[in-house]
Every structure is written in structure tokens, then in C-alpha cells.
Write an enzyme that holds these catalytic residues in place. Structure first.
Site, PDB file in Angstrom:
ATOM      1  N   ASP A  38      -3.491  -1.637   0.944  1.00 38.28           N
ATOM      2  CA  ASP A  38      -2.890  -0.313   1.074  1.00 38.28           C
ATOM      3  C   ASP A  38      -2.671   0.013   2.551  1.00 38.28           C
ATOM      4  OD1 ASP A  38      -2.887   0.120  -1.655  1.00 38.28           O
ATOM      5  OD2 ASP A  38      -4.853   1.091  -1.661  1.00 38.28           O
ATOM      6  N   TYR A  66     -14.960  -6.329   0.659  1.00 37.08           N
ATOM      7  CA  TYR A  66     -14.576  -5.161   1.462  1.00 37.08           C
ATOM      8  C   TYR A  66     -15.819  -4.395   1.920  1.00 37.08           C
ATOM      9  CZ  TYR A  66     -10.125  -5.707  -1.108  1.00 37.08           C
ATOM     10  OH  TYR A  66      -8.974  -6.192  -1.674  1.00 37.08           O
ATOM     11  N   ASP A  80      -7.508   8.106  -2.702  1.00 31.27           N
ATOM     12  CA  ASP A  80      -7.937   7.817  -1.326  1.00 31.27           C
ATOM     13  C   ASP A  80      -7.632   9.009  -0.426  1.00 31.27           C
ATOM     14  OD1 ASP A  80      -5.222   7.720  -0.651  1.00 31.27           O
ATOM     15  OD2 ASP A  80      -5.141   5.533  -0.598  1.00 31.27           O
ATOM     16  N   ARG A 172     -10.125   1.805  -4.776  1.00 25.40           N
ATOM     17  CA  ARG A 172      -9.851   3.230  -4.948  1.00 25.40           C
ATOM     18  C   ARG A 172     -10.325   3.725  -6.314  1.00 25.40           C
ATOM     19  NH1 ARG A 172      -4.004   4.231  -4.782  1.00 25.40           N
ATOM     20  NH2 ARG A 172      -3.589   1.989  -4.868  1.00 25.40           N
TER      21      ARG A 172
END
Length: 287
Positions: A38, A66, A80, A172
Site C-alpha cells: 500500500d 511485517y 488504515d 489492515r
């Protein structure tokens, strides 16, 4: 230019923006990324260049790791920090232990609903375009694997975390669903991809660094690609056959069904599949 380049994607750029920048830097039109990040996210973005784009099929199932932050107190429409707040904001009173208990179910095989603002296709149109137009977005849950999800800290209303997920997982959605489970709403506040398959942030380079020098020097050594496949050096006759798409006999170094065939140390000629014994058929020819 043929090879794999790992970019440390900056925030504020789409993955396609990075692809376009690398096209200009490398003077190579054939460039593709291995897994969208993203715009808000940073970190490991592997890119295939030139003939190596033919290898994309072998990277499609790679796990991703992540780190990031989840903010509690309100959800957003995009799940987000770049989205619009949804519902009434609250001031959560959470402890680190509470968060870890709530995060425990997000482990192993789970059914995950992708965000409405995502690139998932509905009738051939990306879901995010329908969402922006205010049209209904009907997505189906997807089975993913979460190998690790650890809440590593808590500072006021924001928690830090580390997560490792299978291909196709949305961090997300994890943040959003965790907020639902706690009853206070939540959204992803920051995200950094530290590993994609075998490639880590230590191997990544900034766009500025690549642009300021010879881009070719930043390419991953071909023998480090697809480490699950053995590397085999073919002789002149075998390499010639494989380059033309024909079967060839190769030294049988292992029982692997697929191998990487090299002409010398760096020239990756083909990915080949074992037919029988030492006879191999090229499935991807790289030239």
C-alpha cells in the site's frame, strides 16, 4: 537489464510508482513487482527486470513478514490511517496483556475478509474503485495462514507488532478485526515489510541509491534466487538445447523435480523440470 532488484519502498508511493521509477533508472521497460505494498507502507519490494519477469510465477506463494503500529479508538473505511474515521471515537483503556490475549486467535489458518478498499477484482473492476464511487463492495473471505502475530509493545493508544502471513493476507484487516474484537475500533497506523520470501530488508536499496549509481550492481546474484531449487551448470550441448526449448540431459545433483540451469556462474539459462533420471524439460527459458 535482467535480474531481481530489492527496493526499500518509501511511504507515499504506490508499488506501480516504484516500478515506473525503476523503468526509467534502469532503462528497462519490462519490470514487475512481487507483491503490492500500500502507498502508506514501506520496506521490501522485490522487482523482476527484463527476461527475469518470466520467473514471477515461482514467487507467488511467498510468505511476508511485517512490523508496524495499530492505533485503537476508532476504525477507518480503508482500515488504515489514510482512510476516513468511522463511528464514534473513544479513548481506549487497554493493557499489553489484554491486547496479547485478543491477538491470540489471529494465528494459524483463518478466514479473512479483504478490505473494501483493496485491489481485489469484482466483475473485473478493482474493489477500491467501487468503494470510492460509493457502490456496494461484495467480497468473499479468503483462507490465509498467520504464522506469527506478536504485540511487541503499547504506548498510550498505539500498539507495535510483528506479523508473518501467507501470500494474500491483509494486515489492515487484522488491525480492523482486532479493534472489533476489543470493541473500541482500530486501524493500521504504520506498516513496514521486513521480509518477502527469502529476501530481507538488509538486501533492500533506496530508489535514490539505485538512481545515483549503476543499477546493475544492486541486482541479487542469480544463484540466490529461488533457493529451494538446486543450481546446475550445464555443458554447451545441454545449454544449447535448453535455450531452444528442447529437453536435455543434466548431471543429477539431487532428487529435485525442478532446478535452475546455469551457463557458468551467473548466466541463468532456464528453470527445468525433471522428466526421468537426468533428462530435464525447460519450463521457463531465460535466454
Amino acid at each position: 537489464m535482467n535480474g531481481l532488484l530489492i527496493i526499500d519502498k518509501p511511504g507515499g508511493m504506490t508499488s506501480h510508482d516504484v516500478v515506473n521509477r525503476v523503468r526509467r533508472i534502469a532503462g528497462e521497460q519490462s519490470v514487475g513487482h512481487l507483491g503490492t505494498l500500500d502507498p502508506m507502507a514501506t520496506g521490501v519490494l522485490p522487482l523482476l527486470l527484463g527476461r527475469f519477469t518470466r520467473l514471477a510465477q515461482f514467487f507467488s506463494t511467498a510468505d511476508k513478514t511485517y512490523t508496524g503500529h495499530i492505533r485503537f479508538g476508532f476504525a477507518t473505511d480503508t482500515y488504515d490511517a489514510e482512510g476516513q474515521p468511522q463511528g464514534i471515537a473513544v479513548t481506549p483503556s487497554l493493557t499489553l496483556d489484554q491486547l496479547r490475549v485478543a491477538a491470540a486467535p489471529f494465528h494459524g489458518e483463518i478466514e479473512q475478509m479483504p478490505p473494501a478498499f483493496s485491489a481485489k477484482k469484482i466483475g473485473g473492476k478493482p474493489a477500491y474503485k467501487l468503494a470510492r464511487e460509493g457502490k456496494p463492495v461484495e467480497l468473499k473471505p479468503k483462507t490465509i495462514q498467520i504464522h506469527e502475530f506478536e504485540i511487541t509493545g503499547l504506548d498510550d493508544d498505539t500498539a507495535s507488532f510483528r506479523i508473518q502471513v501467507s501470500a494474500g493476507g491483509y494486515i489492515r484487516s487484522v488491525a480492523h478485526e482486532l479493534g472489533q474484537a476489543l470493541g473500541c475500533g482500530a486501524h493500521l497506523n504504520s506498516l513496514r515489510r521486513t521480509q518477502a520470501g527469502a529476501f530481507t530488508i538488509a538486501q533492500a536499496h533506496t530508489l535514490d541509491a539505485v538512481a545515483s549509481s549503476n543499477a546493475e550492481q544492486f541486482l541479487i546474484h542469480p544463484r540466490k534466487l529461488l533457493p529451494e531449487m538446486p543450481s546446475v551448470c550445464g555443458d554447451a550441448i545441454a545449454v544449447g538445447k535448453l535455450r531452444n526449448g528442447a529437453q536435455a540431459n543434466l548431471p543429477e545433483y539431487s532428487d529435485a523435480e525442478q532446478i535452475k540451469v546455469f551457463d557458468g556462474q551467473r548466466d541463468l539459462v532456464a528453470i527445468a523440470r525433471r522428466i526421468a533420471g537426468t533428462l530435464f524439460q525447460p519450463t521457463v527459458v531465460l535466454g
